[in-house]
Design an enzyme around this catalytic site. Structure first.
Site, mmCIF file in Angstrom:
data_model
loop_
_atom_site.group_PDB
_atom_site.id
_atom_site.type_symbol
_atom_site.label_atom_id
_atom_site.label_comp_id
_atom_site.label_asym_id
_atom_site.label_seq_id
_atom_site.Cartn_x
_atom_site.Cartn_y
_atom_site.Cartn_z
ATOM 1 N N HIS A 23 -39.934 -25.913 15.529
ATOM 2 C CA HIS A 23 -39.395 -26.687 16.088
ATOM 3 C C HIS A 23 -39.539 -28.169 16.945
ATOM 4 C CE1 HIS A 23 -36.962 -26.470 19.226
ATOM 5 N NE2 HIS A 23 -35.612 -25.267 19.353
ATOM 6 N N PHE A 24 -39.681 -28.260 16.553
ATOM 7 C CA PHE A 24 -39.718 -29.536 15.165
ATOM 8 C C PHE A 24 -40.683 -29.730 14.151
ATOM 9 C CE2 PHE A 24 -35.151 -28.809 17.678
ATOM 10 C CZ PHE A 24 -34.557 -28.250 16.825
#
Length: 164
Positions: free
Chosen positions: A61-62
């Site tokens: 993420h991410f």
């Protein structure tokens, strides 16, 4: 939220990770409060979460642009609210009790939280009745609001205790 006078604020220098571990059942990787800075019993609490690149959620993420998921900011705020609930001497969490989310209203995410940020977690008790607690919560980074909401939590018996 208005700032209380110094006379009513409890500076809790002894409310470190050991005390947090006594009061919350959460453990790595879901323990999201590192220290309590201030607590005014039955009114408000201020705590911190130091956000590091080593957090497991940053793996996905991410990739290449790590951002703390908003749902985990809300979880950190709920844990902070639980510390206000259970940090009182007259309402300690029992081994067979769980502190559960009941509702989230008006959640807003206003700033990305990234590795190196210190998330300051604030909860103000709005009301409590019959094991239900409602809070106004907000998290800041560098005095800028990152997330805010009203949450309701409940203290319930853990019916799984003792089951095989």
């Amino acid at each position: 939220m208005t700032e209380p006078s110094a006379a009513t604020t409890s500076l809790v220098s002894d409310f470190n990770i050991k005390k947090i571990l006594e009061l919350l059942p959460h453990r790595y990787p879901m323990l999201l409060v590192d220290r309590v800075l201030e607590m005014e019993p039955r009114k408000r609490i201020k705590a911190i979460k130091n956000v590091t690149f080593n957090e497991p959620f940053f793996n996905g993420h991410f990739p290449g642009h790590p951002v703390m998921p908003g749902v985990l900011m809300l979880e950190a705020l709920a844990q902070t609210a639980a510390l206000l609930t259970f940090g009182e001497s007259n309402h300690k969490r029992q081994e067979n009790q769980l502190y559960l989310f009941v509702s989230i209203d008006g959640a807003r995410f206003k700033r990305q939280v990234t590795p190196g940020d210190q998330l300051v977690l604030n909860a103000e008790l709005l009301r409590s009745k019959s094991g239900m607690w409602k809070f106004k919560v907000f998290a800041t980074v560098d005095d800028e609001v990152a997330a805010e909401a009203e949450i309701m939590c409940a203290v319930r018996e853990d019916k799984s205790k003792g089951d095989a």
